[in-house]
Design a protein around this motif. Sequence first.
Motif, PDB file in Angstrom:
ATOM      1  N   VAL A  30      83.448  45.711 -78.780  1.00  0.00           N
ATOM      2  CA  VAL A  30      84.467  46.443 -79.539  1.00  0.00           C
ATOM      3  C   VAL A  30      83.962  47.835 -79.922  1.00  0.00           C
ATOM      4  CG1 VAL A  30      85.780  46.482 -81.688  1.00  0.00           C
ATOM      5  CG2 VAL A  30      85.548  44.359 -80.400  1.00  0.00           C
ATOM      6  N   ALA A  31      82.766  47.909 -80.502  1.00  0.00           N
ATOM      7  CA  ALA A  31      82.237  49.203 -80.947  1.00  0.00           C
ATOM      8  C   ALA A  31      82.062  50.157 -79.779  1.00  0.00           C
ATOM      9  CB  ALA A  31      80.910  48.999 -81.672  1.00  0.00           C
ATOM     10  N   GLN A  32      81.529  49.645 -78.657  1.00  0.00           N
ATOM     11  CA  GLN A  32      81.323  50.509 -77.502  1.00  0.00           C
ATOM     12  C   GLN A  32      82.643  50.981 -76.901  1.00  0.00           C
ATOM     13  OE1 GLN A  32      79.656  47.803 -78.228  1.00  0.00           O
ATOM     14  NE2 GLN A  32      77.631  48.727 -78.581  1.00  0.00           N
ATOM     15  N   THR A  33      83.647  50.107 -76.951  1.00  0.00           N
ATOM     16  CA  THR A  33      84.969  50.500 -76.457  1.00  0.00           C
ATOM     17  C   THR A  33      85.563  51.623 -77.301  1.00  0.00           C
ATOM     18  OG1 THR A  33      85.339  48.237 -75.672  1.00  0.00           O
ATOM     19  CG2 THR A  33      87.274  49.659 -75.879  1.00  0.00           C
ATOM     20  N   VAL A  34      85.357  51.512 -78.604  1.00  0.00           N
ATOM     21  CA  VAL A  34      85.840  52.568 -79.507  1.00  0.00           C
ATOM     22  C   VAL A  34      85.164  53.892 -79.176  1.00  0.00           C
ATOM     23  CG1 VAL A  34      85.847  53.355 -81.898  1.00  0.00           C
ATOM     24  CG2 VAL A  34      86.460  51.011 -81.365  1.00  0.00           C
ATOM     25  N   ASN A  35      83.867  53.867 -79.007  1.00  0.00           N
ATOM     26  CA  ASN A  35      83.146  55.094 -78.650  1.00  0.00           C
ATOM     27  C   ASN A  35      83.649  55.667 -77.336  1.00  0.00           C
ATOM     28  OD1 ASN A  35      81.498  55.391 -80.856  1.00  0.00           O
ATOM     29  ND2 ASN A  35      79.817  54.197 -80.000  1.00  0.00           N
ATOM     30  N   LEU A  36      83.917  54.784 -76.362  1.00  0.00           N
ATOM     31  CA  LEU A  36      84.415  55.246 -75.070  1.00  0.00           C
ATOM     32  C   LEU A  36      85.787  55.903 -75.210  1.00  0.00           C
ATOM     33  CD1 LEU A  36      84.090  55.374 -71.993  1.00  0.00           C
ATOM     34  CD2 LEU A  36      85.134  53.082 -71.861  1.00  0.00           C
ATOM     35  N   LEU A  37      86.676  55.272 -75.979  1.00  0.00           N
ATOM     36  CA  LEU A  37      88.005  55.857 -76.199  1.00  0.00           C
ATOM     37  C   LEU A  37      87.902  57.189 -76.933  1.00  0.00           C
ATOM     38  CD1 LEU A  37      90.036  52.675 -77.235  1.00  0.00           C
ATOM     39  CD2 LEU A  37      90.214  53.951 -75.092  1.00  0.00           C
ATOM     40  N   ALA A  38      86.986  57.290 -77.886  1.00  0.00           N
ATOM     41  CA  ALA A  38      86.802  58.546 -78.606  1.00  0.00           C
ATOM     42  C   ALA A  38      86.354  59.652 -77.661  1.00  0.00           C
ATOM     43  CB  ALA A  38      85.784  58.356 -79.726  1.00  0.00           C
ATOM     44  N   GLU A  39      85.436  59.325 -76.775  1.00  0.00           N
ATOM     45  CA  GLU A  39      84.982  60.316 -75.798  1.00  0.00           C
ATOM     46  C   GLU A  39      86.127  60.752 -74.894  1.00  0.00           C
ATOM     47  OE1 GLU A  39      82.219  61.864 -75.587  1.00  0.00           O
ATOM     48  OE2 GLU A  39      81.160  60.794 -77.175  1.00  0.00           O
ATOM     49  N   TRP A  40      86.966  59.820 -74.494  1.00  0.00           N
ATOM     50  CA  TRP A  40      88.109  60.176 -73.652  1.00  0.00           C
ATOM     51  C   TRP A  40      89.066  61.124 -74.379  1.00  0.00           C
ATOM     52  CZ3 TRP A  40      89.635  54.704 -71.351  1.00  0.00           C
ATOM     53  CH2 TRP A  40      88.660  54.321 -70.411  1.00  0.00           C
ATOM     54  N   LEU A  41      89.315  60.838 -75.663  1.00  0.00           N
ATOM     55  CA  LEU A  41      90.199  61.711 -76.437  1.00  0.00           C
ATOM     56  C   LEU A  41      89.647  63.128 -76.521  1.00  0.00           C
ATOM     57  CD1 LEU A  41      91.222  59.330 -79.373  1.00  0.00           C
ATOM     58  CD2 LEU A  41      92.719  60.225 -77.578  1.00  0.00           C
ATOM     59  N   ILE A  42      88.351  63.228 -76.723  1.00  0.00           N
ATOM     60  CA  ILE A  42      87.727  64.557 -76.807  1.00  0.00           C
ATOM     61  C   ILE A  42      87.846  65.282 -75.478  1.00  0.00           C
ATOM     62  CG2 ILE A  42      85.523  65.761 -77.130  1.00  0.00           C
ATOM     63  CD1 ILE A  42      84.773  63.598 -79.154  1.00  0.00           C
ATOM     64  N   GLN A  43      87.672  64.541 -74.368  1.00  0.00           N
ATOM     65  CA  GLN A  43      87.764  65.159 -73.043  1.00  0.00           C
ATOM     66  C   GLN A  43      89.181  65.609 -72.714  1.00  0.00           C
ATOM     67  OE1 GLN A  43      86.067  62.554 -70.082  1.00  0.00           O
ATOM     68  NE2 GLN A  43      84.063  62.453 -71.119  1.00  0.00           N
ATOM     69  N   THR A  44      90.191  64.964 -73.347  1.00  0.00           N
ATOM     70  CA  THR A  44      91.583  65.379 -73.113  1.00  0.00           C
ATOM     71  C   THR A  44      91.988  66.575 -73.965  1.00  0.00           C
ATOM     72  OG1 THR A  44      92.363  63.780 -74.747  1.00  0.00           O
ATOM     73  CG2 THR A  44      92.273  63.060 -72.445  1.00  0.00           C
ATOM     74  N   GLY A  45      91.079  67.056 -74.833  1.00  0.00           N
ATOM     75  CA  GLY A  45      91.372  68.258 -75.606  1.00  0.00           C
ATOM     76  C   GLY A  45      91.536  68.052 -77.092  1.00  0.00           C
TER      77      GLY A  45
END
Length: 656
Positions: free
Chosen positions: A90-105
Motif C-alpha cells: 500500500v505505502a509503495q503504491t501511494v509513493n508510485l501514484l504520487a510520483e506519477w502525479l508529479i510527472q503529469t505536472g
Amino acid sequence: MAGPAPGTIMAEDYFGNAPEWGEEADGGQQQEDDSGGEDDAEVQQECLHKFSTRDYIMEPSIFNTLKRYFQAGGSPENVIQLLSENYTAVAQTVNLLAEWLIQTGVEPVQVQETVENHLKSLLIKHFDPRKADSIFTEEGETPAWLEQMIAHTTWRDLFYKLAEAHPDCLMLNFTVKLISDAGYQGEITSVSTACQQLEVFSRVLRTSLATILDGGEENLEKHLPEFAKMVCHGEHTYLFAQAMMSVLAQEEQGGSAVRRVAQEVQRFAQEKGHDASQITLALGTAASYPRACQALGAMLSRGALNPADITVLFKMFTSMDPPPVELIRVPAFLDLFMQSLFKPGAKINQDHKHKYIHILAYAASVVETWKKNKRVSIGKDELKSTSKAVETVHNLCCNENKGASELVAELSTLYQCISPGCPGTSSCKPDLPQTRRDLPASASVRHHCLAGWILLNTHGELKQLRQLVCSSGASWPEMCSADPQFPVVAMGVLKWVDWTVSEPRYFQLQTDHTPVHLALLDEISTCHQLLHPQVLQLLVKLFETEHSQLDVMEQLELKKTLLDRMVHLLSRGYVLPVVSYIRRCLEKLDTDISLIRYFVTEVLDVIAPPYTSDFVQLFLPILENDSIAGTIKAEGEHDPVTEFIAHCKSNFIVVN
C-alpha cells in the motif's frame, strides 16, 4: 514523498484487521523476558497470526516479532511465505501514484498536501486512544517518531484535532505538552486539553494575552473568541486566568488594557450561561464590603435589579465613606441598569427610581484618587449633572405616551444630554451648511457634523431638523469636537434606539425618510468616539435584516438611509471598519450593487487627499470592480471616481 506518502489511497478496509495487530501495532517494543515464561507453541501461533495480517512487513514491530518467533523455535519458511503472501505494498503504491502525479505536472507541494490531508482524515476516523496510550506503557519513553511529527505544522494540527475529540487520552495530553515545550503554545489556544495541565495552560495564557495586548482593538476582535473559549473551558481555568489578569490590571502601564480583556471574558462567560459573578466580586474589592458583595452577587446571579439590593447599595454610596467606585463598575451590572432605565416597556418602582439613577451616575462620573492603596479624594463634581441627564433621558425614552412627533419636540433636550457642548438653542449659528459640500474640510475627510441634522433624501442633501449648534464663541469644527460630558447617557440612548428600531413593525409605521431614532445615531457618532463600534454593529444588524413587511423599493430606500449613517460614521473617523464591511458585502455578492454604488458616491463626496495606505487598499478595489467602475455618472467635468483612481495609482503601490 517517503514521509507522508504511506497510506494516502489506503481504503478503509485496510483498517479492518488493525485490531488483530494487537498492542504492538503502534510500533511498541516488546521486552524479551515477557516471553520467558510463555509456551513456545503459543508464542509461535501468536506471531504467525500477526505475520498473516496485511502488510505486516511494513510495521515497526516486525523485527521484535521475528525475534520472538525464532527464539520460540519457529520455522523461517512459514515466515517468508506469510509475509510474502500478505504483502500488498500500500505505502509503495501511494509513493508510485504520487510520483506519477508529479510527472503529469501537478506541483509536488500540492501532491504532498493531498497525501497528508487524506492520511489525517483516516487517522482521525480510526484513532484508538487505548492503543495510543499503550505506546508509553510498552516503550517507556517518548518515541522518536513523535518528536519528529510535532516539528511539522500538518501533524501538530492533527494532534490538536485528536486532543479535542479525545481529551482523556494520556498520549495526546503528553503530546500537547511536548508541543508547548517546543515553543508552539501560540497554536493551541483552542485545544481543551491544554486547559487540563497547569504548566501548559499558563504558558498558552501568557502567549495569547500578549498577542491580544500587542495588536490593539483589531487584535482583540480577532483573537478574543478563541481566548475566551479557552479561559471559560472550566471553573479552574476561568479562576486562574481572571486571578492573573486581576493582578496585571493593577499595573500603571497596560493595566487598563488587561482589565478590558478580563471584562470581555466575563461577558463571554455570561453569554454562554455561566454565572461567574462570585469570582468577579471575589477578585475585586467586594470582599472588604460583605453587604455590598451580597447585594451585587444576588443581582448579578439573577440577571435583574431589585429595589431591596439597590437600596443597600444606595445607602452605602451616599454615606460619608462610600465603598470604592470600582465595586459597581462591573460591565454586567451596568448592563442591568441599561435594561431597567432605557429599555422600552421596562417597569421600575417610582419610589426607588432615584436610587437606580444615582448609582448609575455615581459609577459613570465619580473620580477617585488613590495613593499607596489608600483613597485620598473622591471627585463628585459631575455627579449631580450626570444624574439629572440620566433622569431626563430616562423620562423621555420610557414615556410610552410619547409618539414620534412628540419626540421630535424633545430632540433639543435629548441632544443637550448626549452632547452638552451645545449650551442651548436660543442663539444658533445663522450660517449652518446646507449640503455636504458646504462642510469644512479637515485632513483626509471633510468632517460633516450632523449635530441636530438628518439626511432627508438619497442625494445627500441636508435639511435642518432642529437648530441645536449654538454660537458660544467656538468655530464649527470646535463645536463638533466638544468633549462629551455624559457618555453614559449616550450609551443609554444607543441601547434604547437599538431596542426600539429592532421591533418588527417599526419601519413599517415610519413616514419620515430618516426616522428620529436613526438621526440620534448620527449625534452619538459625532460626540462619542468610543461608541463607534456599537453604532456600526447596530447599523449592520439593521442593514442585513430582512424587512419583509416593506416592498422592494421601500427596502432599498431604508438601506440607503442606513448607508448614510455609515458614511457619517466614516466621516467621524471610523473609516476602516466601515469600508471593510462594504468590501465584504461586495465580495459576498449578497448586496444589491446599486447600494454599493450609492455608498461609493457618498464617500467620494466627503473625502479628499491625503489618504492612508490602509484606506486605499480597502476602498480602491471597490471602485475598480466591474460593476462599479464606469457606472457612476460624473457631474460635468468632475469625475470623482477617475480622479480617486488616478491619485491612488500615482501615489500608492496597490497590492491585489
